[in-house]
Design an enzyme around this catalytic site. Structure first.
Site, short mmCIF file in Angstrom:
data_model
loop_
_atom_site.label_atom_id
_atom_site.label_comp_id
_atom_site.label_asym_id
_atom_site.label_seq_id
_atom_site.Cartn_x
_atom_site.Cartn_y
_atom_site.Cartn_z
N TYR A 158 -1.56 -0.05 10.07
CA TYR A 158 -1.72 -0.63 8.74
C TYR A 158 -0.48 -0.34 7.91
O TYR A 158 0.08 -1.22 7.25
CB TYR A 158 -2.97 -0.01 8.09
CG TYR A 158 -3.27 -0.49 6.70
CD1 TYR A 158 -3.74 -1.77 6.45
CD2 TYR A 158 -3.12 0.38 5.60
CE1 TYR A 158 -4.04 -2.19 5.18
CE2 TYR A 158 -3.43 -0.04 4.32
CZ TYR A 158 -3.89 -1.32 4.10
OH TYR A 158 -4.19 -1.72 2.83
N SER A 216 0.84 -1.19 0.00
CA SER A 216 0.00 0.00 0.00
C SER A 216 0.87 1.24 0.00
O SER A 216 2.00 1.20 0.50
CB SER A 216 -0.89 0.02 1.24
OG SER A 216 -1.53 1.28 1.34
#
Lengths: 247, 438
Positions: free
Chosen positions: A152, A139
């Site tokens: 995250y 990501s």
């Protein structure tokens, strides 16, 4: 060229879109996910869209001792795997991770450890093949920790580093490692977020980029492309300024 | 997340989408909305309804487009079961290589299966195949009070007929089983005939409707006097010989909202004159791809933005056969007098086949559709006159296109509405339904 494609986390929005692209080219697929009903629906869809064959395996990637069974089954069904995509993950509630340590660890485990376990198991199988592409969904959040989602981001950063090392290790064998860094994508995972419409891509758009990056054996893919430039700037902001920013 | 409007972008009531990815998400989503104080919602597909029938009273809709999986496809029989968010465009891409095509298609392929059922859409082959609902074998629906349920012509037929054309009021359609039709090629043998006036159109219809599956006419509604009712008559059949190819994806896109409508008296007159004279010969026969035959407007994506920020309304009515010719002519005259027409007025002879849907729009008669740039008072004055003419003749307006029909006219033209209201899911309510029933 009918490719054999293995996808872990096959019910995720991006993975399903990627699977459709391969199905339309007549690929043989091996899909892994937790929910067998959703897997069945997706398999039927992929067959209708042109997949030559779709096999499924129900597994929770956090149960890492089952991963070898899964790879055994995949190689038994398809003989070789040309493309493996590790796409499972969750979007943790950052605020909750700040006070609930057990939750934070569990989320980190899902997004980093179980993915690394899959990559390691797949690498073991692919290295002797001497060919294939091993792709993993990272990501843009992994490029720099932001107050909004650094747990995250930390998990995705772990994948980034792991993929970099694995890529170098497997290079000689002919197996290629790709890390995909999507920006905002409109999927089930992000359904509750209020994402800016102009920066949010469809899973199909991202899947097109991914398929091309796999074919071209790219090392790192930012998708859509403009995230490369956004993250370049974000990485270059001095920490003294970055810590004062609300991102 | 970007907010949604209907295709005509009028009334401008932006909708907040709540994405549904799996059928089992439907009821939790409705419950979550209710908990947030929005007691009703509505399934939203591609937003191709023109007026307010695809807008929720609450301003919160369930976005169905991610629920687009083919659940089963039998290429021997042409029966496909798919989730309701699958678009006709995708279905064609999947089915055509196997030699199957939609039994009925509207003028755009960017609608979902669920939307096609809820509006019981029809196409250029209405006189042969009837409406979309005639080819639906079974529906799977989520209802807030009973969960998942199925219906067909034989199982819960009352519920089936209330749902086909039911404007999404009876429950959230999650899967559609449809019978496709066989085609030998992806091409249409097209016959395009220029005609000078109304009488000629009706002549052409009588002549060609029996021998051609697809027929439709484009009429220049700005032409007056001797040229009134001039246009092009287009007829087609699936070609028996030729390629079986998918049309390329893409096309042009209308990139911005112009500050004012690009469709005005000046541009309209120029366009219509050019369009009428585009073919010099009286009759041209050619084989064309399915995309250009069925979906010419899809090539300019978001063409609705041409009308500028204020949007537009489509006026589509159908007038029973007995008075069809006269009333359509009068309606066209009235529009011509008002000077505010559209660059595409579409005239179609609808057939006798009835639909299972209680609120299905087509009647055996003549259907006319035109677009009008949104100008509040001008449109209102004109529509009031047209509505009176249509209803006096026993005709009706198409809910999927509507943003103005009165409750009185709706209830008179669709007397079965009470049956649908009785089966309405109490968690679903569109702006349209509220306007015409409450």
């Amino acid at each position: 060229m009918n490719q054999n494609v293995l996808i872990i986390g096959a019910t995720s929005g991006i993975a399903e879109a990627v699977a459709r692209h391969f199905a339309e080219q007549g690929a043989r697929l091996f899909l892994v996910a937790r929910n067998s009903e959703k897997l069945q629906a997706i398999s039927a869809d992929l067959v209708a869209r042109g997949a030559l064959e779709v096999a499924t395996f129900v597994m929770n990637a956090n149960e890492t001792d089952r991963i070898p069974q899964m790879t055994d089954a995949a190689w038994k069904v398809h003989g070789t795997i040309d493309v493996a995509l590790v796409a499972h993950g969750t979007l943790p509630d950052q605020q909750r991770t700040e006070t609930n340590i057990a939750y934070a660890i569990a989320e980190f485990r899902t997004n980093a450890e179980s993915v690394i376990a899959c990559l390691a198991a797949l690498a073991q199988r692919m290295e002797p093949q001497g060919k294939g592409v091993l792709a993993v969904i990272g990501s843009v959040a992994g490029d720099r920790g932001r107050p909004g989602n650094y747990l995250y981001g930390a998990a995705k950063a772990a994948l980034d580093t792991y993929a970099s090392g694995l890529r170098a290790r497997l290079f000689k064998s002919g197996v290629h490692v790709l890390i995909i860094k999507p920006g905002f994508v409109a999927t089930a995972m992000t359904v509750d977020l209020n994402l800016p419409a102009r920066l949010t891509a469809t899973p199909d758009r991202v899947a097109c980029d991914i398929q091309l990056a796999i074919a071209k054996r790219r090392d790192v893919l930012y998708t859509p492309w403009f995230w490369y430039w956004i993250m370049l700037i974000i990485r270059w902001i001095p920490a003294a300024i970055f810590k004062r920013m609300k991102l | 997340m970007s907010q949604l409007l209907s295709w005509g972008r009028y009334p401008r009531r932006p909708q907040i989408p709540h994405s549904v990815n799996w059928p089992e998400d439907v009821l939790p989503s409705l419950a979550a909305l209710a908990a947030a104080g929005h007691s009703t919602s509505l399934a939203f597909g591609c937003g191709r309804s023109y007026g307010d029938s695809c807008l929720a009273d609450s301003g919160h809709v369930l976005a169905m487009q991610n629920m687009d999986r083919v659940l089963a496809a039998d290429w021997e029989s042409g029966v496909v079961i798919a989730q309701a968010g699958l678009t006709l465009s995708e279905l064609i891409r999947i089915a055509l290589p196997h030699g199957w095509f939609l039994p009925v298609t509207p003028g755009t392929k960017f609608v979902t299966l669920g939307g096609a059922v809820a509006n019981d859409v029809h196409g250029k082959n209405h006189h042969v195949m009837g409406t979309f609902g005639r080819h639906v074998r079974q529906l799977t629906i989520y209802r807030s009070n009973e969960g998942v349920t199925q219906c067909s012509l034989t199982h819960r037929p009352d519920f089936f007929s209330a749902t086909v054309g039911g404007l999404g009021m009876t429950g959230v359609i999650v899967a559609v089983e449809i019978q496709l039709r066989r085609v030998a090629t992806s091409e249409i043998e097209q016959r395009s005939i220029r005609f000078g006036g109304f009488d000629e159109f009706f002549e052409l219809s009588r002549e060609h409707d029996s021998s051609h599956e697809y027929t439709v006419a484009w009429v220049d509604c700005l032409a007056s006097g001797k040229q009134a009712g001039r246009g092009h008559y287009i007829a087609g059949n699936h070609a028996q010989e030729g390629a079986l190819d998918l049309a390329p994806i893409g096309g042009l896109q209308m990139p911005i909202d112009p500050p004012f409508s690009l469709v005005n008296a000046l541009s309209l007159r120029a366009f219509n004159t050019l369009y009428y004279h585009r073919q010099m010969k009286k009759k041209v026969v050619s084989n064309v791809g399915y995309d250009s035959f069925f979906y010419p407007l899809d090539r300019l994506q978001q063409w609705n933005r041409m009308y500028g920020r204020s949007g537009f309304q489509q006026y589509q009515c159908v007038v029973p056969q007995e008075n069809g010719r006269e009333v359509t002519r009068d309606v066209m005259r009235q529009i011509s007098k008002s000077g505010s027409g559209s660059f595409l007025a579409v005239l179609k002879q609808c057939g006798k086949l009835t639909s299972p849907g209680l609120l299905s729009f087509p009647l055996h008669g003549v259907s006319l559709a035109l677009d009008f740039p949104q100008r509040d008072q001008v449109n209102e004055r004109l529509f009031t006159k047209l509505d009176a003419m249509v209803h006096e003749a026993g005709g009706r307006l198409y809910p999927a296109k509507d943003a103005h029909m009165s409750a009185v006219h709706f209830k008179q033209a669709y007397p079965m509405w009470e049956k649908v209201e009785a089966l309405r899911d109490s968690h679903l309510l569109s702006l349209f339904w509220k306007r015409v029933t409450q």
